[in-house]
Scaffold this motif. Structure first.
Motif, PDB file in Angstrom:
ATOM      1  N   ILE A   1       0.832  -1.203   0.000  1.00  0.00           N
ATOM      2  CA  ILE A   1       0.000   0.000   0.000  1.00  0.00           C
ATOM      3  C   ILE A   1       0.868   1.255   0.000  1.00  0.00           C
ATOM      4  CG2 ILE A   1      -1.710   1.309   1.315  1.00  0.00           C
ATOM      5  CD1 ILE A   1      -2.777  -1.363   2.358  1.00  0.00           C
ATOM      6  N   ALA A   2       1.925   1.229   0.815  1.00  0.00           N
ATOM      7  CA  ALA A   2       2.823   2.380   0.885  1.00  0.00           C
ATOM      8  C   ALA A   2       3.511   2.619  -0.447  1.00  0.00           C
ATOM      9  CB  ALA A   2       3.856   2.159   1.984  1.00  0.00           C
ATOM     10  N   ARG A   3       3.819   1.537  -1.167  1.00  0.00           N
ATOM     11  CA  ARG A   3       4.478   1.671  -2.463  1.00  0.00           C
ATOM     12  C   ARG A   3       3.588   2.397  -3.462  1.00  0.00           C
ATOM     13  NH1 ARG A   3       8.747  -0.776  -5.030  1.00  0.00           N
ATOM     14  NH2 ARG A   3       8.601  -1.000  -7.305  1.00  0.00           N
ATOM     15  N   VAL A   4       2.279   2.134  -3.378  1.00  0.00           N
ATOM     16  CA  VAL A   4       1.342   2.775  -4.297  1.00  0.00           C
ATOM     17  C   VAL A   4       1.220   4.268  -4.003  1.00  0.00           C
ATOM     18  CG1 VAL A   4      -1.068   2.870  -5.021  1.00  0.00           C
ATOM     19  CG2 VAL A   4       0.037   0.655  -4.666  1.00  0.00           C
ATOM     20  N   PHE A   5       1.124   4.619  -2.721  1.00  0.00           N
ATOM     21  CA  PHE A   5       0.866   6.003  -2.340  1.00  0.00           C
ATOM     22  C   PHE A   5       2.149   6.832  -2.183  1.00  0.00           C
ATOM     23  CE2 PHE A   5      -3.058   3.908  -1.024  1.00  0.00           C
ATOM     24  CZ  PHE A   5      -4.004   4.794  -1.534  1.00  0.00           C
ATOM     25  N   GLU A   6       3.305   6.173  -2.230  1.00  0.00           N
ATOM     26  CA  GLU A   6       4.556   6.894  -2.060  1.00  0.00           C
ATOM     27  C   GLU A   6       4.760   7.947  -3.142  1.00  0.00           C
ATOM     28  OE1 GLU A   6       9.352   5.966  -1.536  1.00  0.00           O
ATOM     29  OE2 GLU A   6       7.945   4.366  -2.069  1.00  0.00           O
ATOM     30  N   GLY A   7       4.398   7.604  -4.375  1.00  0.00           N
ATOM     31  CA  GLY A   7       4.570   8.547  -5.464  1.00  0.00           C
ATOM     32  C   GLY A   7       3.746   9.811  -5.302  1.00  0.00           C
ATOM     33  N   PHE A   8       2.567   9.678  -4.674  1.00  0.00           N
ATOM     34  CA  PHE A   8       1.722  10.845  -4.439  1.00  0.00           C
ATOM     35  C   PHE A   8       2.239  11.669  -3.257  1.00  0.00           C
ATOM     36  CE2 PHE A   8      -1.033   7.528  -6.257  1.00  0.00           C
ATOM     37  CZ  PHE A   8      -1.505   8.187  -7.369  1.00  0.00           C
ATOM     38  N   SER A   9       2.582  10.999  -2.173  1.00  0.00           N
ATOM     39  CA  SER A   9       3.002  11.712  -0.963  1.00  0.00           C
ATOM     40  C   SER A   9       4.318  12.451  -1.172  1.00  0.00           C
ATOM     41  CB  SER A   9       3.137  10.726   0.202  1.00  0.00           C
ATOM     42  OG  SER A   9       4.113   9.740  -0.075  1.00  0.00           O
ATOM     43  N   GLU A  10       5.212  11.885  -1.969  1.00  0.00           N
ATOM     44  CA  GLU A  10       6.482  12.559  -2.224  1.00  0.00           C
ATOM     45  C   GLU A  10       6.265  13.890  -2.930  1.00  0.00           C
ATOM     46  OE1 GLU A  10      10.889  11.572  -4.164  1.00  0.00           O
ATOM     47  OE2 GLU A  10       9.142  10.365  -4.703  1.00  0.00           O
ATOM     48  N   GLY A  11       5.294  13.926  -3.839  1.00  0.00           N
ATOM     49  CA  GLY A  11       4.981  15.174  -4.528  1.00  0.00           C
ATOM     50  C   GLY A  11       4.485  16.247  -3.579  1.00  0.00           C
ATOM     51  N   VAL A  12       3.685  15.851  -2.591  1.00  0.00           N
ATOM     52  CA  VAL A  12       3.186  16.798  -1.595  1.00  0.00           C
ATOM     53  C   VAL A  12       4.336  17.377  -0.779  1.00  0.00           C
ATOM     54  CG1 VAL A  12       1.723  17.050   0.445  1.00  0.00           C
ATOM     55  CG2 VAL A  12       0.954  15.636  -1.470  1.00  0.00           C
ATOM     56  N   HIS A  13       5.325  16.549  -0.461  1.00  0.00           N
ATOM     57  CA  HIS A  13       6.449  16.990   0.363  1.00  0.00           C
ATOM     58  C   HIS A  13       7.348  17.996  -0.370  1.00  0.00           C
ATOM     59  CE1 HIS A  13       5.364  14.373   3.560  1.00  0.00           C
ATOM     60  NE2 HIS A  13       5.654  13.246   2.929  1.00  0.00           N
ATOM     61  N   VAL A  14       7.558  17.807  -1.687  1.00  0.00           N
ATOM     62  CA  VAL A  14       8.480  18.685  -2.417  1.00  0.00           C
ATOM     63  C   VAL A  14       7.784  19.944  -2.940  1.00  0.00           C
ATOM     64  CG1 VAL A  14       9.833  16.679  -3.143  1.00  0.00           C
ATOM     65  CG2 VAL A  14       8.131  17.638  -4.708  1.00  0.00           C
ATOM     66  N   PHE A  15       6.447  19.972  -2.918  1.00  0.00           N
ATOM     67  CA  PHE A  15       5.709  21.098  -3.492  1.00  0.00           C
ATOM     68  C   PHE A  15       6.159  22.453  -2.930  1.00  0.00           C
ATOM     69  CE2 PHE A  15       2.092  24.022  -3.663  1.00  0.00           C
ATOM     70  CZ  PHE A  15       1.771  23.954  -5.015  1.00  0.00           C
ATOM     71  N   PRO A  16       6.312  22.627  -1.617  1.00  0.00           N
ATOM     72  CA  PRO A  16       6.703  23.949  -1.101  1.00  0.00           C
ATOM     73  C   PRO A  16       8.133  24.341  -1.480  1.00  0.00           C
ATOM     74  CG  PRO A  16       5.727  22.574   0.623  1.00  0.00           C
ATOM     75  CD  PRO A  16       6.040  21.683  -0.522  1.00  0.00           C
ATOM     76  N   ASN A  17       8.979  23.366  -1.821  1.00  0.00           N
ATOM     77  CA  ASN A  17      10.387  23.653  -2.093  1.00  0.00           C
ATOM     78  C   ASN A  17      10.695  23.813  -3.573  1.00  0.00           C
ATOM     79  OD1 ASN A  17      10.912  23.303   0.712  1.00  0.00           O
ATOM     80  ND2 ASN A  17      10.995  21.081   0.405  1.00  0.00           N
ATOM     81  N   ALA A  18       9.717  23.629  -4.433  1.00  0.00           N
ATOM     82  CA  ALA A  18       9.962  23.712  -5.873  1.00  0.00           C
ATOM     83  C   ALA A  18      10.095  25.166  -6.312  1.00  0.00           C
ATOM     84  CB  ALA A  18       8.822  23.043  -6.635  1.00  0.00           C
ATOM     85  N   PRO A  19      11.137  25.515  -7.104  1.00  0.00           N
ATOM     86  CA  PRO A  19      11.253  26.881  -7.637  1.00  0.00           C
ATOM     87  C   PRO A  19      10.038  27.231  -8.495  1.00  0.00           C
ATOM     88  CG  PRO A  19      13.276  25.631  -7.986  1.00  0.00           C
ATOM     89  CD  PRO A  19      12.245  24.651  -7.526  1.00  0.00           C
ATOM     90  N   PHE A  20       9.693  28.504  -8.577  1.00  0.00           N
ATOM     91  CA  PHE A  20       8.461  28.901  -9.259  1.00  0.00           C
ATOM     92  C   PHE A  20       8.445  28.419 -10.710  1.00  0.00           C
ATOM     93  CE2 PHE A  20       5.704  31.817 -11.594  1.00  0.00           C
ATOM     94  CZ  PHE A  20       4.544  31.739 -10.832  1.00  0.00           C
ATOM     95  N   PHE A  21       9.560  28.562 -11.425  1.00  0.00           N
ATOM     96  CA  PHE A  21       9.636  28.111 -12.813  1.00  0.00           C
ATOM     97  C   PHE A  21      10.304  26.746 -12.944  1.00  0.00           C
ATOM     98  CE2 PHE A  21       9.358  32.767 -13.349  1.00  0.00           C
ATOM     99  CZ  PHE A  21       8.235  32.813 -14.166  1.00  0.00           C
ATOM    100  N   GLY A  22      10.636  26.122 -11.817  1.00  0.00           N
ATOM    101  CA  GLY A  22      11.236  24.796 -11.850  1.00  0.00           C
ATOM    102  C   GLY A  22      12.699  24.823 -12.260  1.00  0.00           C
ATOM    103  N   TYR A  23      13.295  23.662 -12.231  1.00  0.00           N
ATOM    104  CA  TYR A  23      14.710  23.535 -12.607  1.00  0.00           C
ATOM    105  C   TYR A  23      14.895  23.299 -14.105  1.00  0.00           C
ATOM    106  CZ  TYR A  23      15.757  23.125  -7.623  1.00  0.00           C
ATOM    107  OH  TYR A  23      15.885  23.368  -6.271  1.00  0.00           O
ATOM    108  N   GLY A  24      13.812  23.013 -14.821  1.00  0.00           N
ATOM    109  CA  GLY A  24      13.920  22.793 -16.263  1.00  0.00           C
ATOM    110  C   GLY A  24      13.466  21.403 -16.660  1.00  0.00           C
ATOM    111  N   LEU A  25      12.779  21.306 -17.787  1.00  0.00           N
ATOM    112  CA  LEU A  25      12.253  20.027 -18.264  1.00  0.00           C
ATOM    113  C   LEU A  25      13.377  19.048 -18.574  1.00  0.00           C
ATOM    114  CD1 LEU A  25       9.381  21.168 -20.671  1.00  0.00           C
ATOM    115  CD2 LEU A  25       9.191  20.342 -18.330  1.00  0.00           C
ATOM    116  N   GLY A  26      13.197  17.815 -18.137  1.00  0.00           N
ATOM    117  CA  GLY A  26      14.139  16.752 -18.466  1.00  0.00           C
ATOM    118  C   GLY A  26      15.270  16.566 -17.488  1.00  0.00           C
ATOM    119  N   ILE A  27      15.482  17.528 -16.583  1.00  0.00           N
ATOM    120  CA  ILE A  27      16.598  17.419 -15.648  1.00  0.00           C
ATOM    121  C   ILE A  27      16.433  16.211 -14.721  1.00  0.00           C
ATOM    122  CG2 ILE A  27      17.685  18.538 -13.649  1.00  0.00           C
ATOM    123  CD1 ILE A  27      17.402  21.176 -14.991  1.00  0.00           C
TER     124      ILE A  27
END
Length: 309
Positions: free
Chosen positions: A179-205
């Motif tokens: 179960i954790a393996r399925v939801f890990e991909g979603f929860s990780e996105g929530v954790h990094v959301f506040p730290n992401a630069p406004f325009f991001g680091y660039g596509l493909g990096i």
């Protein structure tokens, strides 16, 4: 056309599983288990056995292909006269053995999701699975025969060891780990959301190819998870918009497949159950995952043409 593609998908499971058995029995450094560059080996599962990949470059190809084949196999088992019985028996035996020697939790999970989608079918349109009891009886008999083969027993031992090792290392039960393996991909996105630069680091990096260009090594510079990678690459605004669009596509196509079930056509749902999760949060960097997500979802939509038959 969809029916014909399904026939070939089931038929090709047999040579694919035979190749996987050969890879399973071969040493990790054997020719069958060498990577495309010839400089490395396939990832191991447990007890010195590799995660067999068949004709694919990695086991994710087996995950997607076996889930697709499971959808066609379940559909044909529930609908009389779709394919010859020998095709179903051969594909069913090969599929069970292939899952056992895969050494991958994801292969087991992907096929289980497809089979579990029958619960929705039973709830929405019980009459659409009027051969369910007969198919279940044949499956039990076939499964019992396959489980007595030496290669299946050895593969199952490796697979259960893999499950146990991961559960022990992560200090939780096997069920919780899945179960954790399925939801890990979603929860990780929530954790990094506040730290992401406004325009991001660039596509493909965040992809392996991007890392190879930038550093000369195959690695994950940002994150292995898809949602976290997209947010870090594109920023919180564009990244979130793209992820919401993907979720919207999944919901829309899922509702269409449920409409088909109400009309007695279960194939779209069975196919989409193998591609819905990858379409929502699967890694689109690797072309195998992206390709199967698009291809299988397209087949699910095309299968809706049989709603009125």
């Amino acid at each position: 056309d969809v029916k014909r593609i399904g026939w070939w998908s089931l038929l090709l499971v047999v040579p694919m599983s035979l190749l996987m058995v050969a890879q399973f029995r071969a040493a990790p450094d054997a020719l069958l288990n060498r990577t495309a560059s010839g400089e490395g080996e396939m990832m191991t599962a447990a007890l010195g056995k590799v995660r067999t990949a068949g004709t694919f470059s990695f086991v994710v190809g087996v995950v997607a292909y076996f889930a697709l084949a499971t959808g066609f196999l379940v559909w044909a088992a529930l609908k009389r006269g779709v394919y010859k019985n020998w095709v179903l028996f051969a594909a069913g035996i090969a599929l069970l053995i292939g899952v056992a020697v895969s050494g991958s939790r994801s292969v087991v999970g992907a096929c289980a999701v497809v089979v579990s989608s029958l619960l929705l079918v039973l709830f929405l349109r019980p009459g659409a699975v009027n051969r369910f009891g007969q198919a279940l009886l044949v499956t039990v008999i076939l499964g019992f025969i396959v489980t007595q083969t030496p290669v299946f027993k050895e593969g199952l031992n490796v697979l259960t060891t893999r499950f146990s090792d991961v559960a022990e290392s992560e200090e939780h039960s096997i069920a919780v780990g899945l179960i954790a393996r399925v939801f890990e991909g979603f929860s990780e996105g929530v954790h990094v959301f506040p730290n992401a630069p406004f325009f991001g680091y660039g596509l493909g990096i965040g992809t392996n190819a991007g890392a190879k260009f930038l550093t000369g090594e195959n690695t994950f510079l940002l994150s292995e998870g898809e949602w976290a990678r997209m947010l870090l690459e594109s920023g919180p605004v564009l990244g979130l918009a793209f992820l919401l669009w993907r979720c919207g596509v999944v919901v829309r196509i899922g509702l269409l497949c449920l409409q088909s079930v109400r009309r007695g056509n279960v194939l779209p749902l069975l196919l989409f159950s193998s591609s819905g999760l990858p379409l929502m949060n699967g890694q689109f960097g690797p072309p195998t995952i992206l390709g199967f997500a698009v291809f299988t979802t397209g087949l699910a939509l095309a299968a809706r043409n049989a709603d009125d038959e």
